[in-house]
Design a protein around this motif. Structure first.
Motif, PDB file in Angstrom:
ATOM      1  N   HIS A  80       0.852  -1.187   0.000  1.00 47.17           N
ATOM      2  CA  HIS A  80       0.000   0.000   0.000  1.00 47.17           C
ATOM      3  C   HIS A  80       0.888   1.238   0.000  1.00 47.17           C
ATOM      4  O   HIS A  80       2.109   1.129   0.051  1.00 47.17           O
ATOM      5  CB  HIS A  80      -0.954   0.000   1.202  1.00 47.17           C
ATOM      6  N   VAL A 106      -6.428  -0.556  -7.132  1.00 46.01           N
ATOM      7  CA  VAL A 106      -6.846   0.650  -6.422  1.00 46.01           C
ATOM      8  C   VAL A 106      -5.664   1.597  -6.235  1.00 46.01           C
ATOM      9  O   VAL A 106      -5.772   2.804  -6.489  1.00 46.01           O
ATOM     10  CB  VAL A 106      -7.498   0.307  -5.072  1.00 46.01           C
ATOM     11  N   ALA A 107      -4.519   1.051  -5.802  1.00 51.12           N
ATOM     12  CA  ALA A 107      -3.331   1.897  -5.633  1.00 51.12           C
ATOM     13  C   ALA A 107      -2.928   2.547  -6.949  1.00 51.12           C
ATOM     14  O   ALA A 107      -2.550   3.731  -6.983  1.00 51.12           O
ATOM     15  CB  ALA A 107      -2.177   1.073  -5.076  1.00 51.12           C
ATOM     16  N   ASP A 140      -6.219  -8.833  -2.813  1.00 51.48           N
ATOM     17  CA  ASP A 140      -6.710  -7.579  -2.227  1.00 51.48           C
ATOM     18  C   ASP A 140      -7.047  -7.783  -0.752  1.00 51.48           C
ATOM     19  O   ASP A 140      -7.743  -8.746  -0.397  1.00 51.48           O
ATOM     20  CB  ASP A 140      -7.976  -7.108  -2.942  1.00 51.48           C
ATOM     21  N   PRO A 142      -8.306  -4.877   1.419  1.00 49.97           N
ATOM     22  CA  PRO A 142      -8.616  -3.480   1.747  1.00 49.97           C
ATOM     23  C   PRO A 142      -8.800  -3.276   3.248  1.00 49.97           C
ATOM     24  O   PRO A 142      -9.552  -3.994   3.891  1.00 49.97           O
ATOM     25  CB  PRO A 142      -9.901  -3.208   0.974  1.00 49.97           C
ATOM     26  N   GLU A 149      -6.216   0.667  -0.423  1.00 53.75           N
ATOM     27  CA  GLU A 149      -5.554   0.003  -1.552  1.00 53.75           C
ATOM     28  C   GLU A 149      -4.721  -1.205  -1.138  1.00 53.75           C
ATOM     29  O   GLU A 149      -4.055  -1.813  -1.973  1.00 53.75           O
ATOM     30  CB  GLU A 149      -4.659   1.009  -2.289  1.00 53.75           C
TER      31      GLU A 149
END
Length: 242
Positions: A80, A106-107, A140, A142, A149
Motif C-alpha cells: 500500500h 486501487v493503488a 486484495d 482493503p 488500496e
C-alpha cells in the motif's frame, strides 16, 4: 546472514529458495528498537517487495547489489502507499530502467499512476504473475491492516506469504527466521499502537490468506516466521475479533 553495511547493520538472509530478506535495524527515539524489511525474489524477472524509506534507499540498494545487479530488477512491488512501502519507488525506477511499479488496481488508480515516474503494472485481485520459476499472486486486503488500496502477495512455489504489516514485531535485533511465537509480540505491538483499521471483513480476508496454506510468513517488520501459517493467520483473526 550476510552484513552488507557494517555501520547500519543492514543484512541479507535467504528465507526461502530464491527469496531474500533485506533487513535494516533502527532505534527510534522514544519507541526503542524496530526493523524494516524488504524481500527480493531472484528470478528471470526479479521482484523487490517494499522499497524501504526514501532515506534508506542507499542501504537497500547496496544490499540488493550483493545478490544481483540492481538494473536487472523488473518489478518494484508494495502492499500500500506508505513511506516504508514505496517511499523510494522513483529512485528504484531510475536505478532499474526496465522496472515497473507493481501494485493493486486501487493503488494504481488513486496514487501510483500519478506519484510514480513510470506507469504501474496493476494486478487485479487474484491475478497470478509469473517471474520465471516463481509466481506471485496478488490478493486484495482493503483496510487489512490499513489503507483502502492494501493487498499482499503469495509466492506459490515456496508457499511464502509476503504479509506486509501483518504480524509486525518490535525490536531491532530479532533473528532473520523464527519458529517461535510471533503472535504474542505482534499483538502487544498492535495494541500499543492501534494501527489496524478494525475492518469488519478482517476474518474473511485472513481466512482467504490462510487458505493459501503458507509455510513462510515474510513480515515487513521483525522476523520472518516459518510453520503452519494458516493456523497462525486464523489465530490472528481470533485476536482481532475479541
Amino acid at each position: 546472514m550476510t552484513i552488507t553495511n557494517s555501520q547500519s547493520g543492514t543484512n541479507v538472509h535467504e528465507i526461502a529458495d530464491g527469496i531474500y530478506r533485506i533487513n535494516t535495524p533502527v532505534e527510534i527515539e522514544g519507541a526503542g528498537g524496530f526493523s524494516f524489511n524488504q524481500y527480493l525474489i531472484v528470478d528471470d524477472e526479479p521482484l523487490l517487495f517494499h522499497t524501504g524509506l526514501r532515506k534508506m534507499f542507499p542501504l537497500v540498494r547496496e544490499a540488493v547489489a550483493t545478490i544481483l545487479p540492481v538494473e536487472k530488477l523488473r518489478y518494484i512491488g508494495f502492499s500500500h502507499v506508505e513511506a516504508d512501502e514505496c517511499g523510494s519507488l522513483n529512485e528504484w525506477l531510475m536505478a532499474a530502467p526496465h522496472s515497473e511499479p507493481l501494485c493493486g488496481t486501487v493503488a494504481a488508480l488513486v496514487s501510483i499512476g500519478d506519484l510514480a515516474d513510470r506507469a504501474p503494472r496493476a494486478l487485479a485481485d487474484g491475478e497470478l504473475l509469473s517471474l520465471g520459476t516463481h509466481s506471485v499472486r496478488w490478493i486484495d486486503t482493503p483496510h487489512l491492516p490499513h489503507a483502502w488500496e492494501c493487498g499482499l502477495l503469495t509466492e506459490e512455489r515456496t508457499s511464502t506469504l509476503l504479509c506486509g504489516d501483518l504480524l509486525t514485531q518490535g525490536g531491532a535485533n530479532l533473528p532473520p527466521i523464527t519458529e517461535a511465537d510471533i503472535l504474542g509480540p505482534s499483538e502487544s505491538f498492535r495494541q500499543g499502537m492501534d494501527y489496524f483499521s478494525h475492518t469488519k471483513d478482517a476474518r474473511a480476508m485472513l481466512e482467504r490468506l490462510a487458505s493459501t496454506n503458507p509455510t513462510t510468513l515474510a513480515c515487513m517488520h521483525g522476523s520472518t516466521w516459518q510453520g503452519d501459517g494458516a493456523k497462525l493467520l486464523r489465530a490472528l483473526a481470533d485476536e482481532l475479533s475479541t
